[in-house]
Motif scaffolding. Structure first.
Motif, PDB file in Angstrom:
ATOM      1  N   ALA A 538       0.842  -1.191   0.000  1.00 32.09           N
ATOM      2  CA  ALA A 538       0.000   0.000   0.000  1.00 32.09           C
ATOM      3  C   ALA A 538       0.879   1.244   0.000  1.00 32.09           C
ATOM      4  N   PRO A 539       0.493   2.281  -0.784  1.00 30.82           N
ATOM      5  CA  PRO A 539       1.293   3.512  -0.805  1.00 30.82           C
ATOM      6  C   PRO A 539       1.257   4.202   0.551  1.00 30.82           C
ATOM      7  N   VAL A 540       2.402   4.666   0.974  1.00 26.53           N
ATOM      8  CA  VAL A 540       2.526   5.339   2.263  1.00 26.53           C
ATOM      9  C   VAL A 540       2.718   6.829   2.016  1.00 26.53           C
ATOM     10  N   ALA A 541       1.795   7.589   2.549  1.00 26.44           N
ATOM     11  CA  ALA A 541       1.901   9.028   2.383  1.00 26.44           C
ATOM     12  C   ALA A 541       3.031   9.570   3.236  1.00 26.44           C
ATOM     13  N   PRO A 542       3.696  10.652   2.800  1.00 31.66           N
ATOM     14  CA  PRO A 542       4.781  11.223   3.598  1.00 31.66           C
ATOM     15  C   PRO A 542       4.266  11.725   4.938  1.00 31.66           C
ATOM     16  N   VAL A 543       5.102  11.631   5.920  1.00 27.47           N
ATOM     17  CA  VAL A 543       4.712  11.995   7.276  1.00 27.47           C
ATOM     18  C   VAL A 543       5.214  13.390   7.588  1.00 27.47           C
ATOM     19  N   ALA A 544       4.303  14.205   8.068  1.00 24.26           N
ATOM     20  CA  ALA A 544       4.695  15.564   8.412  1.00 24.26           C
ATOM     21  C   ALA A 544       5.547  15.567   9.663  1.00 24.26           C
ATOM     22  N   ALA A 578      -2.685  -5.202  14.842  1.00 27.33           N
ATOM     23  CA  ALA A 578      -1.435  -4.731  15.418  1.00 27.33           C
ATOM     24  C   ALA A 578      -0.239  -5.336  14.716  1.00 27.33           C
ATOM     25  N   ALA A 579      -0.389  -6.594  14.292  1.00 30.39           N
ATOM     26  CA  ALA A 579       0.717  -7.283  13.629  1.00 30.39           C
ATOM     27  C   ALA A 579       1.052  -6.641  12.297  1.00 30.39           C
ATOM     28  N   VAL A 580       0.023  -6.174  11.578  1.00 29.87           N
ATOM     29  CA  VAL A 580       0.293  -5.623  10.256  1.00 29.87           C
ATOM     30  C   VAL A 580       0.541  -4.122  10.290  1.00 29.87           C
ATOM     31  N   ALA A 581       0.313  -3.482  11.419  1.00 34.76           N
ATOM     32  CA  ALA A 581       0.487  -2.036  11.482  1.00 34.76           C
ATOM     33  C   ALA A 581       1.938  -1.698  11.766  1.00 34.76           C
ATOM     34  N   THR A 582       2.816  -2.179  10.888  1.00 36.57           N
ATOM     35  CA  THR A 582       4.249  -1.982  11.091  1.00 36.57           C
ATOM     36  C   THR A 582       4.714  -0.612  10.611  1.00 36.57           C
ATOM     37  N   MET A 583       3.806   0.207  10.103  1.00 37.38           N
ATOM     38  CA  MET A 583       4.201   1.489   9.553  1.00 37.38           C
ATOM     39  C   MET A 583       3.675   2.641  10.415  1.00 37.38           C
ATOM     40  N   GLU A 584       3.451   2.344  11.682  1.00 36.72           N
ATOM     41  CA  GLU A 584       2.878   3.357  12.542  1.00 36.72           C
ATOM     42  C   GLU A 584       3.847   4.532  12.708  1.00 36.72           C
ATOM     43  N   ARG A 585       3.308   5.704  12.745  1.00 36.78           N
ATOM     44  CA  ARG A 585       4.116   6.909  12.962  1.00 36.78           C
ATOM     45  C   ARG A 585       3.546   7.666  14.173  1.00 36.78           C
ATOM     46  N   GLY A 586       4.310   8.599  14.651  1.00 40.24           N
ATOM     47  CA  GLY A 586       3.778   9.468  15.682  1.00 40.24           C
ATOM     48  C   GLY A 586       2.668  10.322  15.126  1.00 40.24           C
ATOM     49  N   THR A 587       1.662  10.623  15.918  1.00 39.03           N
ATOM     50  CA  THR A 587       0.507  11.382  15.436  1.00 39.03           C
ATOM     51  C   THR A 587       0.783  12.865  15.610  1.00 39.03           C
ATOM     52  N   ALA A 588       1.029  13.523  14.498  1.00 35.83           N
ATOM     53  CA  ALA A 588       1.263  14.961  14.536  1.00 35.83           C
ATOM     54  C   ALA A 588      -0.055  15.679  14.322  1.00 35.83           C
ATOM     55  N   PRO A 589      -0.502  16.477  15.245  1.00 36.91           N
ATOM     56  CA  PRO A 589      -1.788  17.151  15.094  1.00 36.91           C
ATOM     57  C   PRO A 589      -1.790  18.049  13.879  1.00 36.91           C
ATOM     58  N   PRO A 639      -7.284  12.737  13.255  1.00 34.29           N
ATOM     59  CA  PRO A 639      -6.717  13.914  13.943  1.00 34.29           C
ATOM     60  C   PRO A 639      -5.326  14.283  13.462  1.00 34.29           C
ATOM     61  N   GLY A 640      -4.616  13.388  12.790  1.00 33.69           N
ATOM     62  CA  GLY A 640      -3.273  13.683  12.327  1.00 33.69           C
ATOM     63  C   GLY A 640      -2.696  12.507  11.572  1.00 33.69           C
ATOM     64  N   THR A 641      -1.421  12.613  11.188  1.00 34.95           N
ATOM     65  CA  THR A 641      -0.783  11.522  10.460  1.00 34.95           C
ATOM     66  C   THR A 641      -0.560  10.342  11.394  1.00 34.95           C
ATOM     67  N   GLY A 642      -0.553   9.144  10.816  1.00 37.44           N
ATOM     68  CA  GLY A 642      -0.332   7.944  11.614  1.00 37.44           C
ATOM     69  C   GLY A 642      -1.149   6.776  11.097  1.00 37.44           C
ATOM     70  N   VAL A 662      -2.413   7.240   7.383  1.00 31.63           N
ATOM     71  CA  VAL A 662      -2.805   8.605   7.027  1.00 31.63           C
ATOM     72  C   VAL A 662      -1.561   9.483   6.968  1.00 31.63           C
ATOM     73  N   GLY A 663      -1.426  10.200   5.838  1.00 30.06           N
ATOM     74  CA  GLY A 663      -0.344  11.165   5.692  1.00 30.06           C
ATOM     75  C   GLY A 663      -0.901  12.576   5.728  1.00 30.06           C
ATOM     76  N   ASP A 664      -0.272  13.467   4.957  1.00 28.16           N
ATOM     77  CA  ASP A 664      -0.715  14.863   4.943  1.00 28.16           C
ATOM     78  C   ASP A 664      -1.903  15.083   4.031  1.00 28.16           C
TER      79      ASP A 664
END
Length: 844
Positions: A538-544, A578-589, A639-642, A662-664
């Motif tokens: 799946a395409p991953v949007a850039p993380v702010a 949880a097993a497949v969510a290996t691309m988790e990022r911090g949630t930037a508001p 609410p934000g990226t992640g 979710v990206g920008d």
């Protein structure tokens, strides 16, 4: 009565019951795929058990002693132990089906050679080859099941595996005893008899087992395989000969034990640096895998102790034939059969498994402890109860230790983790049989010497040879008093073996107390791998970037959070997420939120209005909610990226949960729901009201696309599951009846019931003949009583014609080609067959 959709047919034909896209398999597809595998497992277990009751005669015929007796069993266990991790690792890299077939071929070759053995050494060498094949079959059976079946459902099928184990375990000693007792066969057929079963298993596997083949560059850890084999072999050699060939405290002991430890340390060093380790050491960071492996080590001691030493007890201590020896072990096998089957079914229904492990540990400990009290003259019904307890406990622990391990590893490590637990179980069996066999030989010698002090000196010569651990006595040739002494020595010595094994079983119970119960996953290894692959692609949007970060705040890296969640799984649905969510990022508001929008659709892309769509965090907190519009569209704000979890539900459909990243930018995400509505009914004859069997019922959607087909049963009944709510067309066709089609409105929930009445459809058929034979290209016209043309037909090369779906009544058949001929007839009921027409020129 099965409902088959075109997609299901295609998937089944292509994958033989499994699909590479991770689609769940039906019970029938799983059983077809498992048929050859279970047969191969039957062969593996049969080879391990069929020699147990024949061993006293085999060793006596080949001139071996107690050490040879032990090593015929230990050699197979040793090679099986050493080969199991290698088979498991290969299954993660190569075709599982091909590996199963290779293991069967190795087994066949080893069995054929074992039947030709001329001495104990050759037999032991052939048993090593057999063990390599059996190790592959034992490990791969669990691995293939884990690939196809979700852990929550696997208990049900583990019951089938346990039943196969029980049948082969009880049938092996019985069959081996019968073969040994049959003079015109002889013990060599104990090795030949499994060969045809293995060949049949090869053929069945070729037709039924089809799994996706992993295609990637591989590097097999041959160094690790050699080192672990050498370390275990050296340890077993020391245990076998210590106290007999040399003292327990001697230079040989120091050299062999020290060498085994050094080889073990080298193995750990090699594994830590290998790119494809045979036993990935990182697996042991998981507490469940580590504890399950330790428990399996002790369970292996208990399991193999019972199967190996019972035959000696019944034949040498109780003077039973090999056949009766097999019969008298049935209580243990019956207990194993019942507990493995029942526990598997209950685990599938409840998802709870730890209570079975604990109960199994208690029963194994109690069974072995009570068996430690038996003597050569103990009442058999006492022994039967003790054996039943042992069998019940082993059945509860053996499969479920593998199950709880498979439940906590990634699909890529499924083979290595499964074979690791199996490895420790086999290792426990090999060490247990070897060590306890040596202890038993020494104890029997001591008990025999104590008993001989009460005998007449004239028995001294016979007593000296009979009490030696280098040979197994022929009880039938011993004088009565000496025979009683030897039977008592064997009964007491074998009981001591069970008594020593009891504390080891207690350790297994104590270890299982610390295994944390994790709810079972609801998707199999292939499905998990497919989900992970879909997430990776799946395409991953850039993380702010985060503008401001509190240095005092402790942030948890995304990989650590995911790993922690996967090993401490919560509810069934969230574990896989949880097993497949290996691309988790911090949630930037982000001010105003980031839209996640798309459509909720059912099968055939039909919109699902009023579907509830909920956005939650990976921690389970609700972040947004939307209701789908008439066209199925929805929109929620993140609410934000992640990474988030999107849950959709609607009446008449199965809920669906999926992970979105979710990206920008706004995220387009369509959700597909599968229907839960059903359609059922009955087909009857309009005239008589009787049910119509084998009528074909076809369901199409409003565009005419085929949804499903089914044939009616004995009472004319039919049913379909998981149809999309809405209007469908039901068409019914049956021999002897006129076809009928009608529109049906399938409700949003539950099963919609309909009744279809079919009018009798008479037929008329025959052959148009000329003087020279059947007439081709003749024109046949059917006219009803009102003069209306009902139909026309042109004969083929055989002169045949036919009219079907006719109403009862009077008709006229007109045939042309020669001067026309008209025939009046009446059609009623099933119609008129063989209405032949003769055409000819005048005067012919």
């Amino acid at each position: 009565m099965a409902t088959t959709t075109p997609a299901g047919v295609r998937a089944h034909a292509k994958h033989g019951g499994g699909s590479s896209d991770g689609a769940p398999m039906t019970h029938r597809q799983i059983m077809e795929a498992l048929s050859g595998l279970l047969l191969g497992m039957f062969v593996a277990i049969l080879s391990s058990t069929i020699v147990t009751n024949a061993l006293p005669e085999i060793i006596g015929d080949l001139g071996g002693g107690q050490s040879a007796y032990t090593w015929v069993v230990t050699a197979a266990l040793l090679s099986m132990t050493a080969a199991t991790p290698l088979w498991g690792k290969l299954s993660d890299l190569y075709s599982k089906k091909a590996l199963v077939q290779i293991a069967l071929v190795i087994y066949v070759l080893g069995s054929a050679a074992a039947g030709l053995s001329q001495n104990a050494g050759m037999l032991i060498a052939c048993r090593v080859v057999q063990g390599i094949g059996v190790g592959g079959l034992s490990a791969l059976a669990q691995i293939v099941m884990a690939a196809m079946i979700a852990p929550r459902e696997r208990g049900r099928y583990s019951g089938y595996l346990g039943a196969t184990f029980a049948i082969a375990t009880v049938g092996g000693p019985l069959l081996g005893g019968v073969i040994t007792d049959t003079s015109w066969l002889g013990w060599r057929w104990c090795f030949y008899v499994g060969v045809p079963f293995a060949v049949i298993a090869l053929i069945v596997l070729q037709k039924t087992l089809h799994l996706p083949v992993v295609k990637r560059e591989v590097k097999v850890d041959w160094g690790g395989a050699f080192l672990i084999s050498a370390a275990v072999s050296l340890l077993l050699l020391w245990v076998t000969f210590a106290g007999d060939k040399y003292a327990w405290l001697s230079w040989q002991t120091y050299a062999m034990v020290g060498g085994s430890v050094v080889l073990g340390l080298l193995f750990v060093l090699v594994e830590s640096r290998a790119s494809e380790p045979i036993i990935p050491l990182r697996l042991f960071r998981n507490r469940t895998i580590t504890l399950s492996s330790i428990a399996s080590l002790f369970v292996g001691v208990a399991m193999f102790t019972g199967t190996v030493f019972f035959s000696q007890y019944f034949q040498l201590a109780r003077d039973k034939s090999p056949t009766m020896s097999g019969v008298m072990t049935i209580p243990m096998i019956a207990g194993l059969f019942v507990s493995s089957t029942v526990s598997g079914q209950v685990i599938t229904k409840t998802g709870r498994w730890k209570a079975w492990l604990l109960a199994g540990g208690v029963l194994v400990t109690a069974g072995l402890g009570l068996l430690g009290t038996i003597r050569y003259d103990t009442e058999y019904w006492h022994i039967a109860i003790f054996m039943t307890l042992l069998g019940l406990g082993v059945g509860m622990m053996m499969q479920n230790l593998v199950l709880c391990t498979q439940n906590q590893v990634d699909p890529a490590d499924l083979g290595a983790a499964s074979s690791t637990v199996t490895f420790f179980r086999s290792l426990g069996g090999a060490v247990g049989v070897s060590a306890l066999g040596a202890v038993m030989a020494n104890r029997i010698t001591d008990y025999a010497k104590d008993g001989l002090t009460t005998l007449d000196p004239k028995y001294a010569a016979a007593a000296a040879s009979s009490s030696s651990s280098s040979s197994i006595p022929d009880m039938d040739s011993l004088p009565g008093p000496l025979r009683t002494v030897m039977e008592s020595a064997y009964g007491h010595g074998i009981a001591d073996v069970f008594l020593i094994a009891a504390p080891l079983a207690l350790l297994a119970f104590l270890v299982t107390l610390f295994i944390k119960e994790v709810p079972l996953r609801t998707s199999g290894g292939l499905a998990q791998a497919a989900a992970a692959k879909a997430e990776a692609e799946a395409p991953v949007a850039p993380v702010a970037p985060v503008a401001v970060e509190d240095p005092a705040e402790k942030r948890t890296p995304s990989w650590a959070a995911v790993a922690e969640t996967s090993t401490e799984a919560g509810p069934q649905g969230t574990q896989r997420l949880a097993a497949v969510a290996t691309m988790e990022r911090g949630t930037a508001p982000v001010s105003g939120g980031i839209p996640v929008r798309g459509h909720v659709r059912g099968a055939e892309s039909a919109p699902v209005p009023q579907a509830a769509v909920t956005l939650i965090s990976l921690g389970g907190r609700q972040l947004g909610r939307s209701v789908a519009q008439a066209d199925g569209s929805y929109a929620v704000d993140a609410p934000g990226t992640g990474s988030y979890v999107l849950i959709a539900s609607a009446d008449g459909f199965q809920p669906q949960a999926s992970t979105v990243v979710v990206g920008d930018e706004p995220v387009p995400y369509d959700i597909l729901l599968s229907g839960t509505s059903g359609l059922g009914g009955v087909v009857r004859a309009a005239q008589s009201g009787l049910p119509v069997k084998d009528a074909m019922v076809i369901v199409t959607d409003v565009r005419g696309d085929l949804l499903a087909t089914v044939s009616t049963g004995e009472q004319g009944e039919f049913s379909f599951a998981e149809l999309i709510p809405g209007t469908v067309t039901v068409a019914v066709n049956a021999a002897g009846y006129r076809p009928r089609a009608l529109p049906v409105e399938v409700g949003g929930t539950g099963v919609t019931r309909i009744e279809v009445d079919l009018d009798a459809g008479a037929q008329l058929q025959g052959v148009v003949r000329a003087p020279h034979g059947p007439l081709a290209d003749a024109r046949v016209t059917l006219v009803d009583a009102a003069g209306n043309v009902v139909g026309t037909a042109t004969t083929g090369s055989d002169g045949a014609y036919a009219f079907t779906d006719l109403d009862g009544g009077d008709y006229t058949v007109i045939a042309t080609g020669y001067p026309p001929v008209a025939t009046a007839l009446t059609v009623d009921g099933p119609g008129v067959d063989d209405h032949d027409i003769e055409l000819a020129h005048p005067g012919e």
